[in-house]
Design a protein around this motif. Structure first.
Motif, PDB file in Angstrom:
ATOM      1  N   ASP A 260       0.800  -1.221   0.000  1.00 23.18           N
ATOM      2  CA  ASP A 260       0.000   0.000   0.000  1.00 23.18           C
ATOM      3  C   ASP A 260       0.836   1.275   0.000  1.00 23.18           C
ATOM      4  O   ASP A 260       0.295   2.369   0.111  1.00 23.18           O
ATOM      5  N   VAL A 261       2.167   1.161  -0.151  1.00 25.74           N
ATOM      6  CA  VAL A 261       3.048   2.332  -0.194  1.00 25.74           C
ATOM      7  C   VAL A 261       3.443   2.585  -1.641  1.00 25.74           C
ATOM      8  O   VAL A 261       3.898   1.678  -2.331  1.00 25.74           O
ATOM      9  N   PRO A 262       3.278   3.808  -2.147  1.00 24.72           N
ATOM     10  CA  PRO A 262       3.691   4.103  -3.534  1.00 24.72           C
ATOM     11  C   PRO A 262       5.182   3.850  -3.742  1.00 24.72           C
ATOM     12  O   PRO A 262       5.984   3.981  -2.829  1.00 24.72           O
ATOM     13  N   ASP A 263       5.537   3.489  -4.962  1.00 27.88           N
ATOM     14  CA  ASP A 263       6.934   3.183  -5.261  1.00 27.88           C
ATOM     15  C   ASP A 263       7.844   4.366  -5.008  1.00 27.88           C
ATOM     16  O   ASP A 263       9.008   4.201  -4.638  1.00 27.88           O
ATOM     17  N   ALA A 264       7.355   5.597  -5.194  1.00 25.17           N
ATOM     18  CA  ALA A 264       8.207   6.768  -5.032  1.00 25.17           C
ATOM     19  C   ALA A 264       8.666   6.958  -3.596  1.00 25.17           C
ATOM     20  O   ALA A 264       9.635   7.657  -3.348  1.00 25.17           O
ATOM     21  N   GLU A 265       8.010   6.328  -2.643  1.00 25.17           N
ATOM     22  CA  GLU A 265       8.369   6.512  -1.247  1.00 25.17           C
ATOM     23  C   GLU A 265       9.239   5.381  -0.711  1.00 25.17           C
ATOM     24  O   GLU A 265       9.585   5.367   0.460  1.00 25.17           O
ATOM     25  N   ILE A 266       9.582   4.418  -1.533  1.00 23.73           N
ATOM     26  CA  ILE A 266      10.445   3.329  -1.086  1.00 23.73           C
ATOM     27  C   ILE A 266      11.874   3.835  -0.993  1.00 23.73           C
ATOM     28  O   ILE A 266      12.402   4.419  -1.929  1.00 23.73           O
ATOM     29  N   ALA A 267      12.505   3.609   0.140  1.00 29.40           N
ATOM     30  CA  ALA A 267      13.840   4.143   0.391  1.00 29.40           C
ATOM     31  C   ALA A 267      14.905   3.185  -0.138  1.00 29.40           C
ATOM     32  O   ALA A 267      14.837   1.977   0.083  1.00 29.40           O
ATOM     33  N   ALA A 268      15.894   3.753  -0.846  1.00 29.48           N
ATOM     34  CA  ALA A 268      17.038   2.984  -1.320  1.00 29.48           C
ATOM     35  C   ALA A 268      18.356   3.613  -0.892  1.00 29.48           C
ATOM     36  O   ALA A 268      19.410   3.009  -1.068  1.00 29.48           O
ATOM     37  N   ASP A 269      18.319   4.854  -0.363  1.00 27.35           N
ATOM     38  CA  ASP A 269      19.508   5.502   0.174  1.00 27.35           C
ATOM     39  C   ASP A 269      19.062   6.475   1.255  1.00 27.35           C
ATOM     40  O   ASP A 269      17.867   6.600   1.540  1.00 27.35           O
ATOM     41  N   ILE A 270      20.002   7.182   1.851  1.00 26.62           N
ATOM     42  CA  ILE A 270      19.627   8.051   2.973  1.00 26.62           C
ATOM     43  C   ILE A 270      18.776   9.225   2.523  1.00 26.62           C
ATOM     44  O   ILE A 270      17.998   9.771   3.306  1.00 26.62           O
ATOM     45  N   TRP A 271      18.884   9.631   1.246  1.00 28.42           N
ATOM     46  CA  TRP A 271      18.125  10.770   0.770  1.00 28.42           C
ATOM     47  C   TRP A 271      16.670  10.408   0.500  1.00 28.42           C
ATOM     48  O   TRP A 271      15.840  11.298   0.294  1.00 28.42           O
ATOM     49  N   SER A 272      16.345   9.123   0.515  1.00 27.62           N
ATOM     50  CA  SER A 272      14.954   8.689   0.389  1.00 27.62           C
ATOM     51  C   SER A 272      14.273   8.578   1.743  1.00 27.62           C
ATOM     52  O   SER A 272      13.059   8.361   1.806  1.00 27.62           O
ATOM     53  N   LEU A 273      15.034   8.697   2.820  1.00 25.11           N
ATOM     54  CA  LEU A 273      14.459   8.610   4.160  1.00 25.11           C
ATOM     55  C   LEU A 273      13.839   9.939   4.572  1.00 25.11           C
ATOM     56  O   LEU A 273      14.248  11.001   4.073  1.00 25.11           O
ATOM     57  N   PRO A 274      12.874   9.932   5.468  1.00 26.84           N
ATOM     58  CA  PRO A 274      12.360  11.196   6.010  1.00 26.84           C
ATOM     59  C   PRO A 274      13.482  11.961   6.708  1.00 26.84           C
ATOM     60  O   PRO A 274      14.446  11.378   7.209  1.00 26.84           O
ATOM     61  N   GLU A 275      13.341  13.264   6.734  1.00 30.72           N
ATOM     62  CA  GLU A 275      14.416  14.098   7.277  1.00 30.72           C
ATOM     63  C   GLU A 275      14.697  13.801   8.737  1.00 30.72           C
ATOM     64  O   GLU A 275      15.852  13.884   9.188  1.00 30.72           O
ATOM     65  N   ASP A 276      13.670  13.419   9.489  1.00 32.45           N
ATOM     66  CA  ASP A 276      13.887  13.142  10.906  1.00 32.45           C
ATOM     67  C   ASP A 276      14.587  11.810  11.137  1.00 32.45           C
ATOM     68  O   ASP A 276      15.040  11.531  12.252  1.00 32.45           O
ATOM     69  N   LEU A 277      14.688  10.973  10.100  1.00 30.60           N
ATOM     70  CA  LEU A 277      15.390   9.692  10.214  1.00 30.60           C
ATOM     71  C   LEU A 277      16.730   9.685   9.488  1.00 30.60           C
ATOM     72  O   LEU A 277      17.505   8.746   9.636  1.00 30.60           O
ATOM     73  N   ARG A 278      16.989  10.712   8.703  1.00 27.80           N
ATOM     74  CA  ARG A 278      18.151  10.688   7.808  1.00 27.80           C
ATOM     75  C   ARG A 278      19.454  10.845   8.588  1.00 27.80           C
ATOM     76  O   ARG A 278      19.634  11.819   9.322  1.00 27.80           O
ATOM     77  N   PRO A 279      20.396   9.919   8.429  1.00 27.40           N
ATOM     78  CA  PRO A 279      21.713  10.068   9.073  1.00 27.40           C
ATOM     79  C   PRO A 279      22.483  11.246   8.485  1.00 27.40           C
ATOM     80  O   PRO A 279      22.230  11.687   7.360  1.00 27.40           O
TER      81      PRO A 279
END
Length: 452
Positions: A260-279
């Motif tokens: 149920d999650v759109p493909d555009a929101e699937i994370a493959a690197d740190i820049w795909s993560l939400p800002e509050d989770l991004r290392p």
């Protein structure tokens, strides 16, 4: 009449003095007007002389015969726009049918002489549209960066190109880079500009300086980790590899690959993560790579293999984890041992200052832009800081970084020392300075605990 003649002599003398002593001021006051008039007046004849015209079409010839008019002449590319800049002119041309952008690029040197400009370069914007950039004076002789630049996160201005545009170091598009340069070639100034430009950003700086830290230690207040000898460098690189593996575990946990999650929101690197989770991204600066590859006995050879293996792993896998490499050195060749050419293959960005041998220039550009090799070995010794830069696309350009003293770079790093993240994995390598402000520990992400 006498007053008019005196005023005219004064104006001519002022123009000549500005052109000689302050070419940038001359260009902004008089040069732009003279150049625009010269280009527009000579345009048709210059294009015809350079072979950048096409014969009239059949329907125009037929129309001229029917109307009993003279045969129309050849047609030059149509000027879409003439835009003055602080260093030159920019012409946007619409090519005629049958013309190619390569023809314009091959004629750049003749256009430079015909229009009396200092330099001319061209690039294709889209099919049938070519942009010609002309410089009115030598912008690399005295580098003056524009007041406003298009700096973004992980994209910083570091030098000025020979066509007057700004050269950016973009880690998102070119994650790893190799910078070469002999002694007194300007490599250290380029590195200072890079550190000073990264200091205000949310990024962790990690340094490896095997000259006992004399190059990077003055900037240590902005560094999260610093190694000044090969032994500590090996341990630091192992810690970076461990952090990289921890970041990948975080990305795996936050990939959000349910149906149920759109493909555009699937994370493959740190820049795909939400800002509050991004290392926090990390830029690793290696000041002299040859010192890491040299060895004198079996024990040092094992350490060398360990270091090169860690560098290759970071170059191959570090981009998605937000770890970027800046490899610098005076000499870079296959004689440094196994794994060096494998490391070079992962370093997309290449910058070569003046080098002492053609082999180093070949190692920098031989596999991506052979034409740049000749340009790199022809850099004069009296212009420190001039370099040739290129990437895997095959394009290259001459650049020069503005002179930045060590004191200026230190002041910039000290001013932004409060932005230095304290990474748990790299805590043993954090430089300790007397009077340094205490850094706030930054976990791997803002909500997830750090992975050991």
């Amino acid at each position: 009449m006498t007053r008019f003649a005196a005023a005219l002599v004064l104006v001519v003398a002022t123009v000549g003095l500005l052109r000689w002593r302050r070419p940038a001021w001359y260009w902004l006051t008089f040069g732009i007007t003279f150049a625009v008039v010269r280009v527009l007046f000579r345009y048709a004849s210059v294009m015809d002389a350079c072979g950048l015209t096409v014969p009239p079409s059949r329907w125009r010839l037929a129309l001229a015969r029917m109307a009993n008019r003279p045969v129309p002449g050849p047609r030059a590319p149509r000027i879409l726009r003439v835009r003055p800049t602080r260093t030159g002119l920019v012409l946007r041309l619409k090519l005629r049918a049958g013309q190619d952008a390569f023809d314009v690029a091959a004629s750049c040197d003749r256009l430079r002489h015909s229009f009396a400009m200092y330099g001319v370069t061209s690039r294709e914007l889209r099919s049938g549209v070519v942009e010609i950039r002309m410089t009115g004076y030598d912008v690399l002789k005295r580098v003056q960066m524009p007041a406003k630049t298009d700096a973004r996160p992980m994209r910083v201005p570091v030098a000025l190109r020979e066509d007057g545009s700004v050269h950016y170091r973009d880690y998102r598009s070119i994650p790893h880079a190799l910078t070469l340069g002999a002694t007194e070639s300007g490599k250290s100034v380029y590195q200072r500009n890079l550190v000073a430009a990264l200091a205000p950003q949310r990024v962790a700086l990690v340094g490896i300086d095997c000259k006992q830290g004399v190059e990077l230690f003055p900037l240590a207040r902005r560094f999260s980790a610093l190694a000044d000898n090969p032994d500590s460098a090996a341990d630091l690189l192992d810690a970076l590899v461990a952090r990289m593996e921890g970041v990948y575990q975080l990305i795996r946990a936050e990939q959000r690959i349910t149906a149920d999650v759109p493909d555009a929101e699937i994370a493959a690197d740190i820049w795909s993560l939400p800002e509050d989770l991004r290392p926090v991204p990390i830029v690793v600066l290696v000041d002299e790579v040859a010192e890491l590859a040299l060895f004198a006995n079996k024990e040092q050879e094992k350490r060398r293999d360990r270091i090169i293996t860690a560098l290759v792993r970071l170059a191959q896998l570090g981009r998605a984890a937000g770890i970027y490499l800046e490899i610098c050195g005076q000499r870079f060749g296959s004689e440094l041992g196994k794994g060096i050419t494998m490391l070079r293959a992962q370093l997309t960005g290449r910058t070569a200052h003046r080098v002492n041998d053609e082999t180093s220039a070949n190692m920098a550009f031989g596999d991506i832009a052979p034409d740049a090799v000749l340009a790199a070995i022809q850099i004069p010794t009296d212009l420190p800081g001039v370099a040739v830069t290129g990437d895997s696309t095959g394009g290259w350009a001459r650049i020069r970084a503005p002179h930045t003293s060590l004191r200026q770079a230190v002041n910039t790093c000290n001013r932004h020392a409060h932005l230095t993240p304290d990474l748990p994995e790299l805590a043993p390598f954090r430089p300790v300075l007397p009077g340094a402000p205490a850094a706030v520990p930054v976990p791997l992400s803002k909500t997830a605990p750090a992975t050991a």
